[in-house]
Design an enzyme around this catalytic site. Structure first.
Site, mmCIF file in Angstrom:
data_model
loop_
_atom_site.group_PDB
_atom_site.id
_atom_site.type_symbol
_atom_site.label_atom_id
_atom_site.label_comp_id
_atom_site.label_asym_id
_atom_site.label_seq_id
_atom_site.Cartn_x
_atom_site.Cartn_y
_atom_site.Cartn_z
ATOM 1 N N SER A 32 22.077 36.799 70.384
ATOM 2 C CA SER A 32 21.249 36.598 71.568
ATOM 3 C C SER A 32 22.071 35.892 72.636
ATOM 4 C CB SER A 32 20.030 35.735 71.227
ATOM 5 O OG SER A 32 20.390 34.359 71.158
ATOM 6 N N ASP A 33 21.634 35.988 73.881
ATOM 7 C CA ASP A 33 22.191 35.119 74.905
ATOM 8 C C ASP A 33 21.591 33.726 74.715
ATOM 9 O OD1 ASP A 33 23.608 34.198 77.115
ATOM 10 O OD2 ASP A 33 23.165 35.964 78.318
ATOM 11 N N PHE A 34 22.088 32.779 75.486
ATOM 12 C CA PHE A 34 21.776 31.354 75.330
ATOM 13 C C PHE A 34 20.264 31.103 75.425
ATOM 14 C CE2 PHE A 34 21.456 26.953 76.409
ATOM 15 C CZ PHE A 34 22.624 26.320 76.055
ATOM 16 N N GLY A 35 19.670 30.736 74.281
ATOM 17 C CA GLY A 35 18.252 30.384 74.258
ATOM 18 C C GLY A 35 17.297 31.542 74.391
#
Length: 720
Positions: free
Chosen positions: A265-268
């Site tokens: 995933s991307d950040f968060g």
């Protein structure tokens, strides 16, 4: 390890250990001494010691001694001795910084991109990194988006070539990644470059046909080059966030495109499924993301808090977890981490490799090839004896590395002032203004400097604080204080040259009349100032060409060369009302895709096709003679465009299909030949079949996307 050994290791792992492999936290959580490189979101959440102990990968930290220390301490606590993966954004260089990717695109040279990414990989690997979050393969048409600086532009073909070159440069071409290479991670899957309003993290809405035809090709090119990881996008695709989109990740990416590597995933982004409104809580977010195909949860606690209980309560099939963990273990195995958790890293190796003089020399060469001469009213190049007033907020500014150069040494970067004063003995400096604010005293000093020299060199632009992630702009003009500098310079009657440092296409309509020459320098990297002076002095003849159009006004956005035909196209020279047009500006951009000047001129003649009718078998050839009709040697990027005149669906007015760079001495002529294959004529139809249309095609060969109708070639595709 063999596959059987990896399976045995997986079987031996507890649920907590498995979940740990699927979580990634920033380096700040692993060492009390860690000063934490910049991250791309919030980190104010409680990470427990057990989560760190079991975690599988680390984000955004580098340095041989530092990472060896973190790895050493981790292995002491790891029951099964599973090493950590270290990942970071190494976008356009590690410590040796090359131009931003939008500048790299302007080289039109995939082989050069592969070479420089090999250098990036060597430096990053010597500092202990295993994975780089590159390439960004997003197709971008909106320069308001801050992340446009990380793209290579608005064209599917170029983006595909550059994405594949980046993967090859970072990883090498073998399935097992050598110790002096790093794994690549293509992002952001999918279509993040289409964020509405150019606003980061915003909605994307497009048809599946448009996704396949325009946006997927660059991601596919990275996959075909063997990329090891895919990062999900923040945006929605068909109203479903990419991070929870099973159709996108499992059916398309893993099923149709056969990707068997790690999805991160991307950040968060997993946690953000809650504010997106598709998950009620962390547990539902974790369930949706894992079932959709996300293997690693970057910087959220959704997996860490919820996966174990979801398994215990039979709310999720444990095979989803096992499949994801196995992919992470396989990646670590392909990097050789089970045999050598430190992958040959040492302080001595890092000191020998990072910032090597040969790397810096390449950085200057790449910067020279990336710069685009947008305007030149016979004032460049500048003779060495010319007296120069160097003025502007970028004149003595070390902010040349760009937003994603998180490991670069800004304080060691040569400024334009230093480079100019080394080349020109009669050069004086005055700042003139701040980047965005007017300063009366600085302005007075600049006016005084303007009176003392023959030529005025203005160093203008926008800082890295106005580009990159989370830095979208509603208006992309230069600050008024910089326009004022340009106006005052023009009023002197002396030649005015603008060196422009920026990370996106800008609206230069207000600046352009005040400048006799404009050199687009981008954020050019570690040796960028030297590259600028090499071009200004004529030591290097500029050859860069734009890979993204520069608009005439922010309200014209999006403006791109391969737009679809309309039912009321504006006739050339017409000002009539009822056509597709603006009433206050032309439809065309100020500087179009593929445009870039040289210190010489090139003539195109004898355009020809091998046949006027073609059944699609074999190859159709296009030839053109290119002549250097100027007085200095130069490189020209010859571009081939094709238009499908009548399609099953509306087709673009033209599409780039090939290009070649030729080097010509004064008076020299070379014949450039392109090969047209049948696949160049195919596209996704309304039923999503990939096919061509019989009928007429137009062929344009030129030095930019602006093609004269009288130089058009035509052929007919006939079905046998």
């Amino acid at each position: 390890m063999t596959e059987e050994q990896l399976q045995a290791l997986l079987h031996e792992m507890t649920t907590a250990e498995k979940v740990g492999q699927l979580t990634q936290f920033a380096g700040a959580f692993y060492s009390e001494q860690e000063d934490s490189t910049p991250v791309t979101g919030r980190i104010e959440f409680p990470v427990e010691e057990d989560m760190i102990k079991e975690s599988g990968s680390v984000l955004g930290v580098a340095g041989a001694m530092k990472l060896m220390g973190i790895q050493r301490e981790h292995l002491k606590k790891s029951r099964l001795g599973i090493p950590l993966l270290f990942m970071a954004d190494v976008i356009n260089g590690f410590e040796t910084i090359f131009p931003i990717p939008l500048g790299l695109g302007a080289t039109w040279d995939p082989a050069l991109i592969e070479e420089l990414q090999t250098i990036s990989a060597k430096e990053a690997a010597s500092a202990g990194l295993h994975i780089s979050f590159a390439p960004m393969a997003d197709l971008v048409r909106d320069p308001r988006w801050g992340r446009v600086m990380e793209s290579t532009g608005e064209d599917p073909l170029l983006n595909s070539l550059f994405a594949a070159a980046t993967v090859r440069g970072l990883q090498g071409k073998d399935s097992l990644i050598a110790n002096d290479r790093v794994g690549a991670c293509v992002k952001h899957f999918a279509a993040y470059g289409l964020a509405e309003g150019g606003r980061d993290y915003n909605t994307v809405d497009l048809s599946e046909r448009e996704l396949r035809d325009k946006h997927l090709p660059a991601y596919k090119a990275a996959l075909e080059a063997g990329v090891k990881l895919v990062m999900t996008a923040f945006n929605t695709v068909d109203s479903i966030p990419a991070t929870a989109n099973s159709t996108l990740l499992r059916d398309l990416l893993r099923g149709e495109l056969k990707f068997d590597g790690v999805v991160i995933s991307d950040f968060g982004a997993v946690q953000e499924l809650i504010p997106h409104g598709v998950a009620e809580n962390e547990a539902e977010a974790a369930k949706k993301a894992l079932e959709a195909g996300v293997d690693i949860d970057m910087m959220s606690l959704s997996y860490a808090h919820s996966l174990a209980s979801l398994i215990d309560e039979h709310m999720i099939d444990s095979t989803f977890v096992d499949e994801a963990v196995l992919r992470v273990l396989q990646l670590k195995n392909e990097l050789g981490l089970f045999e050598d958790p430190y992958r040959g890293v040492s302080l001595e190796k890092e000191q020998t490799v990072v910032g090597h003089p040969s790397h810096l020399a390449l950085a200057q060469t790449v910067a020279e090839k990336s710069m685009v001469l947008l305007k030149n009213e016979n004032v460049l190049p500048l003779d060495k004896q010319t007296s120069v007033a160097l003025i502007g907020p970028y004149a003595d500014n070390q902010d040349l590395l760009g937003e994603w150069s998180i490991f670069g040494k800004t304080d060691q970067t040569t400024t334009l002032r230093q480079a100019v004063q080394k080349q020109y003995t009669h050069a004086i400096y005055a700042k003139g203004s701040q980047l965005y604010e007017r300063d009366e005293e600085l302005l007075k000093e600049a006016i005084a400097a303007m009176e003392q020299t023959d030529c005025l060199l203005l160093a203008l632009g926008e800082g890295k604080d106005r580009s990159g992630e989370g830095r979208s702009r509603s208006s992309i003009t230069l600050a008024p204080c910089q326009i004022e500098l340009a106006r005052l310079a023009k009023e002197t009657g002396k030649p005015v040259i603008v060196a422009l440092f920026n990370a996106r296409p800008l609206d230069l309509t207000e600046l352009e009349p005040y400048a006799d020459a404009i050199l687009e320098c981008w954020h050019p990297g570690s040796e960028g100032a030297k590259a600028v002076v090499a071009i200004l002095s004529g030591k290097v003849n500029p050859s860069g060409k734009l890979t993204m159009s520069f608009p005439r006004a922010t309200g014209q956005i999006p403006v791109y060369y391969n737009a679809y035909q309309t039912g009321r196209p504006l006739p050339p020279g017409s000002n009539e009302r009822f056509f597709s047009r603006y009433i206050d500006i032309p439809n065309e951009p100020l500087y179009p895709f593929g445009f870039g000047l040289s210190y010489t001129s090139f003539g195109y003649s004898n355009r020809s096709l091998s046949s006027a009718k073609w059944d699609g078998s074999g190859i159709l050839t296009v030839s053109v003679d290119i002549t250097n009709i100027g007085e200095v040697k130069g490189d020209e990027i010859v571009q081939l465009y094709i238009q499908d005149v009548v399609g099953e669906v509306v087709r673009p007015v033209k599409e780039l299909k090939s290009f070649q760079k030729v080097s010509l001495s004064p008076g020299e002529t070379k014949t450039v030949t392109f090969e047209i294959s049948h696949d160049m004529l195919q596209y996704y139809h309304s039923d999503l079949t990939f096919a061509s249309d019989p009928g007429q095609f137009r062929v344009y060969v030129n030095g930019s996307s602006v093609c004269e109708e009288e130089n058009t070639l035509t052929f007919s595709l006939v079905k046998s």
